[in-house]
Design a protein around this motif. Structure first.
Motif, PDB file in Angstrom:
ATOM      1  N   SER A 203       0.826  -1.209   0.000  1.00 43.62           N
ATOM      2  CA  SER A 203       0.000   0.000   0.000  1.00 43.62           C
ATOM      3  C   SER A 203       0.857   1.255   0.000  1.00 43.62           C
ATOM      4  O   SER A 203       0.479   2.280  -0.582  1.00 43.62           O
ATOM      5  N   ALA A 305      -9.242  -0.455  -8.617  1.00 45.24           N
ATOM      6  CA  ALA A 305      -8.395  -1.555  -9.104  1.00 45.24           C
ATOM      7  C   ALA A 305      -9.091  -2.408 -10.147  1.00 45.24           C
ATOM      8  O   ALA A 305      -8.434  -2.987 -11.017  1.00 45.24           O
ATOM      9  N   VAL A 316     -15.609 -10.799  -3.695  1.00 39.76           N
ATOM     10  CA  VAL A 316     -14.929  -9.557  -3.325  1.00 39.76           C
ATOM     11  C   VAL A 316     -15.156  -9.254  -1.850  1.00 39.76           C
ATOM     12  O   VAL A 316     -14.231  -8.900  -1.111  1.00 39.76           O
ATOM     13  N   GLU A 320     -11.472 -11.660  -1.744  1.00 36.75           N
ATOM     14  CA  GLU A 320     -10.744 -12.079  -2.941  1.00 36.75           C
ATOM     15  C   GLU A 320     -10.513 -10.891  -3.880  1.00 36.75           C
ATOM     16  O   GLU A 320     -11.401 -10.053  -4.057  1.00 36.75           O
ATOM     17  N   ARG A 321      -9.330 -10.822  -4.468  1.00 41.20           N
ATOM     18  CA  ARG A 321      -9.040  -9.800  -5.471  1.00 41.20           C
ATOM     19  C   ARG A 321      -9.459 -10.331  -6.843  1.00 41.20           C
ATOM     20  O   ARG A 321      -9.109 -11.460  -7.217  1.00 41.20           O
ATOM     21  N   ALA A 325      -6.796  -7.454 -11.312  1.00 35.04           N
ATOM     22  CA  ALA A 325      -7.000  -6.204 -10.575  1.00 35.04           C
ATOM     23  C   ALA A 325      -5.698  -5.424 -10.467  1.00 35.04           C
ATOM     24  O   ALA A 325      -4.618  -5.999 -10.322  1.00 35.04           O
ATOM     25  N   PRO A 329      -6.957   0.306  -3.958  1.00 34.41           N
ATOM     26  CA  PRO A 329      -7.708  -0.340  -2.886  1.00 34.41           C
ATOM     27  C   PRO A 329      -9.201  -0.500  -3.150  1.00 34.41           C
ATOM     28  O   PRO A 329      -9.888  -1.203  -2.402  1.00 34.41           O
ATOM     29  N   ILE A 331     -12.721  -1.509  -5.245  1.00 28.32           N
ATOM     30  CA  ILE A 331     -13.364  -2.332  -6.271  1.00 28.32           C
ATOM     31  C   ILE A 331     -14.720  -1.717  -6.597  1.00 28.32           C
ATOM     32  O   ILE A 331     -15.492  -1.390  -5.695  1.00 28.32           O
TER      33      ILE A 331
END
Length: 339
Positions: A203, A305, A316, A320-321, A325, A329, A331
């Motif tokens: 980050s 992302a 999500v 889970e990404r 992506a 940070p 979605i």
């Protein structure tokens, strides 16, 4: 219409539901984009305090960071709203209590919160019904992505304003998530020397890629005078750390919330002559956020992302990404995608 519904902690369905009808004073919005928020994740896990306080119940439809276009109006609503691109305030006060009459509807005791509190269905659906009084018009320069970032941006703008930096003042932001990075962007636009502190190197690398060169871990924060500190984290020990780090006669701003109680030593607050400010809700900052986005003084698009459909919201919320992506940070969800 299709809608994402939480049925119990960790349980969800994408359901076919009757399309909403605009009641008196309401509009129906065709939802274009919705942001997934930490609050939504707390509802998914069952940890959200409102569930235990009786303000929220399953089944529920989350989603309070949204943008879309008005497609129907109810009785008493000016038809000029039809076809207009909008976002909406999350906080819906009763309109008659002392707080509402003082333009503090965001702390109304009887308020509903879209997708959060009082049974008001949220925007994780193809359509949404909300009071026309909650709408804010989006200019052409604020697209659907930016429109769905106005609500978190309003919280961040208020936190940045509460820090009250003079040009060149050094401000430390704790927590480089969506709100923390938005706070940093608004502080930078105000001329502050912005520093960020986070726990994860990834980050911090992302923060540096946005032009915030001063990004530190808690162990590496330099011994510098910080005129203000904004806590945008969810760590219970950081509110007190913010108080320790701020300069005497400085300001601390609390916009993040920990899962459990967080405490500060009020002796330090008084002996350092520090001003402390709490921020709840974007409501008073929505119009100014739209103006900042429209003018380009703040551009939060890199924070997004990925954009997914309703069928991908559950994973999500479970952490889970999405495949492919980016490093940001946030979605987003496009309710009309897929299905």
């Amino acid at each position: 219409m299709r809608a994402f519904v939480l049925t119990a902690p960790g349980a969800y369905e994408v359901q076919d539901l009757p399309a909403p009808v605009a009641g008196p004073g309401e509009v129906v919005v065709d939802v274009e984009r919705v942001g997934v928020c930490g609050t939504d994740m707390e509802f998914f896990t069952g940890e959200m305090a409102y569930l235990h306080q009786g303000h929220s119940l399953y089944p529920m439809r989350p989603g309070h960071e949204w943008s879309g276009r008005v497609t129907a109006v109810g009785d008493g609503v000016d038809p000029v709203w039809l076809g207009r691109r909008v976002m909406g305030d999350t906080m819906l006060g009763c309109g008659t209590c002392r707080r509402c009459l003082r333009d503090h509807q965001h702390v109304c005791e009887r308020r509903q919160e879209v997708g959060i509190r009082g049974g008001r269905a949220g925007a994780l659906a193809e359509q949404l019904a909300v009071p026309a009084s909650s709408l804010h018009t989006l200019p052409d320069s604020v697209d659907a992505v930016l429109g769905a970032l106005v609500e978190p941006g309003g919280n961040a703008l208020r936190a940045a304003q509460a820090a009250a930096p003079l040009p060149g003042d050094r401000v430390l932001v704790l927590g480089p998530g969506t709100i923390g990075l938005l706070v940093a962007m608004f502080l930078r636009a105000a001329g502050a020397d912005v520093h960020l502190m986070g726990a994860l190197e990834g980050s911090l690398v992302f923060a540096r890629s946005l032009g915030f060169a001063h990004a530190w871990t808690e162990d590496t924060v330099p011994d510098l005078p910080f005129d203000a500190v904004v806590d945008a984290s969810n760590a219970a020990h950081l509110p007190n750390r913010a108080l320790e780090l701020v300069e005497p006669a400085g300001r601390v701003v609390y916009v993040g919330l920990a899962g459990g109680p967080s405490r500060i030593d009020t002796r330090t607050l008084a002996l350092k002559d520090v001003t402390a400010v709490g921020v709840l809700s974007a409501s008073p900052g929505l119009d100014a956020t739209i103006q900042a986005y429209a003018a380009g003084s703040v551009d939060p698009r890199p924070l997004v992302a990925a954009t997914v459909g309703l069928d991908e919201v559950g994973p999500v919320l479970a952490g889970e990404r999405p495949a492919g992506a980016g490093p940001g940070p946030k979605i987003h969800v496009s309710p009309h995608a897929g299905g």
